[in-house]
Design a protein around this motif. Sequence first.
Motif, PDB file in Angstrom:
ATOM      1  N   MET A 143      -6.860 -12.799 -27.581  1.00 20.97           N
ATOM      2  CA  MET A 143      -5.631 -13.421 -28.079  1.00 20.97           C
ATOM      3  C   MET A 143      -4.556 -12.397 -28.403  1.00 20.97           C
ATOM      4  O   MET A 143      -3.388 -12.551 -28.037  1.00 20.97           O
ATOM      5  N   SER A 144      -4.926 -11.319 -29.099  1.00 16.16           N
ATOM      6  CA  SER A 144      -3.923 -10.332 -29.506  1.00 16.16           C
ATOM      7  C   SER A 144      -3.340  -9.618 -28.286  1.00 16.16           C
ATOM      8  O   SER A 144      -2.143  -9.321 -28.243  1.00 16.16           O
ATOM      9  N   PHE A 145      -4.164  -9.345 -27.275  1.00 17.92           N
ATOM     10  CA  PHE A 145      -3.691  -8.696 -26.057  1.00 17.92           C
ATOM     11  C   PHE A 145      -2.739  -9.623 -25.301  1.00 17.92           C
ATOM     12  O   PHE A 145      -1.712  -9.193 -24.784  1.00 17.92           O
ATOM     13  N   HIS A 146      -3.068 -10.892 -25.251  1.00 21.25           N
ATOM     14  CA  HIS A 146      -2.217 -11.896 -24.601  1.00 21.25           C
ATOM     15  C   HIS A 146      -0.866 -11.969 -25.311  1.00 21.25           C
ATOM     16  O   HIS A 146       0.202 -11.973 -24.671  1.00 21.25           O
ATOM     17  N   GLU A 147      -0.897 -12.002 -26.638  1.00 21.48           N
ATOM     18  CA  GLU A 147       0.348 -12.068 -27.411  1.00 21.48           C
ATOM     19  C   GLU A 147       1.200 -10.820 -27.175  1.00 21.48           C
ATOM     20  O   GLU A 147       2.431 -10.907 -27.058  1.00 21.48           O
ATOM     21  N   PHE A 148       0.547  -9.655 -27.101  1.00 24.28           N
ATOM     22  CA  PHE A 148       1.290  -8.407 -26.891  1.00 24.28           C
ATOM     23  C   PHE A 148       2.004  -8.416 -25.544  1.00 24.28           C
ATOM     24  O   PHE A 148       3.180  -8.064 -25.451  1.00 24.28           O
ATOM     25  N   LEU A 149       1.301  -8.800 -24.479  1.00 22.27           N
ATOM     26  CA  LEU A 149       1.910  -8.774 -23.147  1.00 22.27           C
ATOM     27  C   LEU A 149       3.107  -9.710 -23.043  1.00 22.27           C
ATOM     28  O   LEU A 149       4.034  -9.465 -22.270  1.00 22.27           O
ATOM     29  N   TYR A 150       3.103 -10.781 -23.831  1.00 16.59           N
ATOM     30  CA  TYR A 150       4.215 -11.725 -23.785  1.00 16.59           C
ATOM     31  C   TYR A 150       5.248 -11.466 -24.876  1.00 16.59           C
ATOM     32  O   TYR A 150       6.168 -12.263 -25.061  1.00 16.59           O
ATOM     33  N   SER A 151       5.114 -10.356 -25.578  1.00 20.29           N
ATOM     34  CA  SER A 151       6.068 -10.000 -26.622  1.00 20.29           C
ATOM     35  C   SER A 151       7.114  -9.029 -26.081  1.00 20.29           C
ATOM     36  O   SER A 151       6.982  -8.488 -24.977  1.00 20.29           O
ATOM     37  N   LYS A 152       8.141  -8.776 -26.873  1.00 27.22           N
ATOM     38  CA  LYS A 152       9.185  -7.839 -26.483  1.00 27.22           C
ATOM     39  C   LYS A 152       8.685  -6.405 -26.495  1.00 27.22           C
ATOM     40  O   LYS A 152       9.347  -5.512 -25.939  1.00 27.22           O
ATOM     41  N   ARG A 153       7.543  -6.159 -27.116  1.00 25.87           N
ATOM     42  CA  ARG A 153       6.996  -4.799 -27.184  1.00 25.87           C
ATOM     43  C   ARG A 153       6.284  -4.398 -25.901  1.00 25.87           C
ATOM     44  O   ARG A 153       5.969  -3.222 -25.710  1.00 25.87           O
ATOM     45  N   ALA A 154       6.014  -5.359 -25.030  1.00 26.33           N
ATOM     46  CA  ALA A 154       5.312  -5.034 -23.783  1.00 26.33           C
ATOM     47  C   ALA A 154       6.180  -4.116 -22.926  1.00 26.33           C
ATOM     48  O   ALA A 154       7.369  -4.371 -22.734  1.00 26.33           O
ATOM     49  N   PRO A 155       5.599  -3.027 -22.402  1.00 24.94           N
ATOM     50  CA  PRO A 155       6.392  -2.061 -21.634  1.00 24.94           C
ATOM     51  C   PRO A 155       6.585  -2.490 -20.186  1.00 24.94           C
ATOM     52  O   PRO A 155       5.924  -3.395 -19.689  1.00 24.94           O
ATOM     53  N   PHE A 175      -7.492 -24.670 -15.511  1.00 22.37           N
ATOM     54  CA  PHE A 175      -8.515 -23.824 -14.903  1.00 22.37           C
ATOM     55  C   PHE A 175      -8.029 -22.377 -14.794  1.00 22.37           C
ATOM     56  O   PHE A 175      -6.994 -22.098 -14.198  1.00 22.37           O
ATOM     57  N   CYS A 176      -8.781 -21.451 -15.413  1.00 22.07           N
ATOM     58  CA  CYS A 176      -8.509 -20.004 -15.329  1.00 22.07           C
ATOM     59  C   CYS A 176      -7.101 -19.640 -15.789  1.00 22.07           C
ATOM     60  O   CYS A 176      -6.524 -18.651 -15.324  1.00 22.07           O
ATOM     61  N   LYS A 177      -6.530 -20.400 -16.703  1.00 24.98           N
ATOM     62  CA  LYS A 177      -5.133 -20.178 -17.097  1.00 24.98           C
ATOM     63  C   LYS A 177      -4.905 -18.801 -17.696  1.00 24.98           C
ATOM     64  O   LYS A 177      -3.879 -18.162 -17.437  1.00 24.98           O
ATOM     65  N   THR A 178      -5.856 -18.319 -18.511  1.00 26.34           N
ATOM     66  CA  THR A 178      -5.659 -17.011 -19.134  1.00 26.34           C
ATOM     67  C   THR A 178      -5.577 -15.913 -18.083  1.00 26.34           C
ATOM     68  O   THR A 178      -4.705 -15.036 -18.145  1.00 26.34           O
ATOM     69  N   GLY A 179      -6.474 -15.945 -17.108  1.00 24.21           N
ATOM     70  CA  GLY A 179      -6.427 -14.956 -16.031  1.00 24.21           C
ATOM     71  C   GLY A 179      -5.140 -15.058 -15.236  1.00 24.21           C
ATOM     72  O   GLY A 179      -4.544 -14.040 -14.856  1.00 24.21           O
ATOM     73  N   LYS A 180      -4.693 -16.272 -14.976  1.00 24.34           N
ATOM     74  CA  LYS A 180      -3.436 -16.465 -14.256  1.00 24.34           C
ATOM     75  C   LYS A 180      -2.256 -15.916 -15.060  1.00 24.34           C
ATOM     76  O   LYS A 180      -1.335 -15.297 -14.499  1.00 24.34           O
ATOM     77  N   ASP A 181      -2.289 -16.153 -16.375  1.00 27.59           N
ATOM     78  CA  ASP A 181      -1.231 -15.620 -17.245  1.00 27.59           C
ATOM     79  C   ASP A 181      -1.157 -14.097 -17.142  1.00 27.59           C
ATOM     80  O   ASP A 181      -0.072 -13.529 -16.964  1.00 27.59           O
ATOM     81  N   PHE A 182      -2.301 -13.437 -17.283  1.00 27.08           N
ATOM     82  CA  PHE A 182      -2.321 -11.978 -17.224  1.00 27.08           C
ATOM     83  C   PHE A 182      -1.833 -11.477 -15.866  1.00 27.08           C
ATOM     84  O   PHE A 182      -1.063 -10.516 -15.778  1.00 27.08           O
TER      85      PHE A 182
END
Length: 620
Positions: A143-155, A175-182
């Motif tokens: 969860m925290s990694f997902h939030e980071f990638l979608y935050s303004k702090r993501a490089p 189906f597989c939404k988290t993997g698709k998001d990443f």
Amino acid sequence: MQLQVTNSPFNQEQVELLNRLLPTLTESQQIWLTGYLFARQNAAGATTALAEVQAISAASTASEAVTIVNQSAASKEVTILFGSQTGNCQRLATGLGRKLEEQGLQVTIAAMNKFKTNNLKKIENLLLVVSTHGEGDPPDNAMSFHEFLYSKRAPQFENLHFSVLALGDTSYEFFCKTGKDFDERLEELGGQRLSPRVDCDLDYDESVASWTAAVIGSLNNRLNAASGAVPIAASTGSEIALEQSEYSRTNPFKAEVLANINLNGRGSDRETRHLELSLEGSNLQYEPGDSLGVYPENHPDLVEAIINELGWNPEEIVTLNKNGDKGNLREALLKHYEITTLTKPLLTQAAELTSNTGLRELVAPGKEQELKSYLNGRDLLDLLQDFGPWQATPSSLVAILRKLPARLYSIASSFKANEDEVHLTIRAVRYESHGRDRYGVCSIHCAERVQPGDNLPIYIQQNPNFKLPANPDAPIIMVGPGTGVAPFRAFLEEREELGIDGKSWLIYGDRHFVTDFLYQTDWQRMLKDGALTKLDVAFSRDTEEKVYVQHRLLEKSREVFEWLQEGAYVYICGDEKHMAHDVHSALLTVIEQEGGLNAEAAAAYLDNLQQEQRYQRDVY
């Protein structure tokens, strides 16, 4: 499944060639070919000469491991991050890491919540292995990694090469939404794919092997091209998907049933079975917090109804599995294929087997809500009744069905206290949907058709994310309504067997005290002997106002917070959709009120507990 011009992008000559070739390929050849095609697609920048050398080398060494040579120090670094709720992704990530290390790569493996996100900018090769939980949510440790990638702090990534392996279940909408998001987000941030994302259904061995082969092939092409070395053939990667022990998910142990007892009292509207299984001769072991996979059989009445609906001969011979084993149609539908759950991929393939245009319309783009509504609560028999007439044969029907998956249950016993045995707590599922009675596949198999002396195919599913504290003196708070109490029986049996004196608090809930208090005598004995320090219960139907486990947490808020301040570990097991969310909210309220914190600080407190593995959930 035969390729046709109408169901593939190939012309008639290509279809004929492929239909002659594909049936002759072994499983390892199919896996290798998949990986080779992925790698070839991603090697567009390589020279023709190098590509020809790779093809020749690949053909002669397809079953051998890759040796990646003459790389710079930087190019040898690969980071594997996993997000895992039940342990599958962690196991796959660990196996992949071992394989890459054998080839001379420098591998870092970490849970997503343990990885320092400010290091992402330094990574050149990133592999993500992640499941999807609940309604399209990341697992707890992602969860925290997902939030980071979608935050303004993501490089923004300039040199990142990545690939994603996503685990999921096609019967779920997301189906597989988290993997698709990443996968999509890393591309948005400038990352380049080493190989395409692979989305895995419940039967994921071949998909994992294909993805592994594609990743290794792409690493070869990229890293060796950079150093001027000739690429060597990629391994099939099939070793990654296979278990190491003799008995496993792909080779289950047939465990004898020693006992099958109804835990509910007379007059209860529920039926909960306590099963005791023998592990004698298997060399299987487990720890508290692990799960047991059980391969069930479908209900014989449903199997008979499906065969009768189509007017088929139940003795007709069909293929039973991917190994090509044969058996009769009844056996196939009873023991080998899923017939109680409908998915979009199944309906899409089934539309080719009927002249009824309604099914094609249902799976067409723009019909997502209608499809979702239809899939809910229906099974294969409904599909056959609603969209005939069918041009299917028994062989063509089973060819589109997915493998009957195992059901995972939290283990309710300690191996140390019950050597060569494993215990389960299974609630029988019965309900009515669309005018017909329905049944939980495994729960009703165990409740109605499994007797002592029978065998059940089983395997151990390790869960490193739901474990007792390493420090035996640390207090533990366990919240488990209904069958969610199962792993806590294992926890307490283990502590009792080891003579651990650390404080323990069980908060248990169900409907009625008299008929539904699962393992009541066990808890009473443990309270008397000191293995259990404190017990609170919530029986929702015994009072005018319904009381649940989260209410007990709020009532005891001061004591709960005191235990937390003393270093207590909190464990939640049971329903994810309602109970787990309600308990999570109750914990936030306790921390906010008793700790004198605002909502943001309370959330950070609970997040920190999760980071320290002092807040663990086994929810479903």
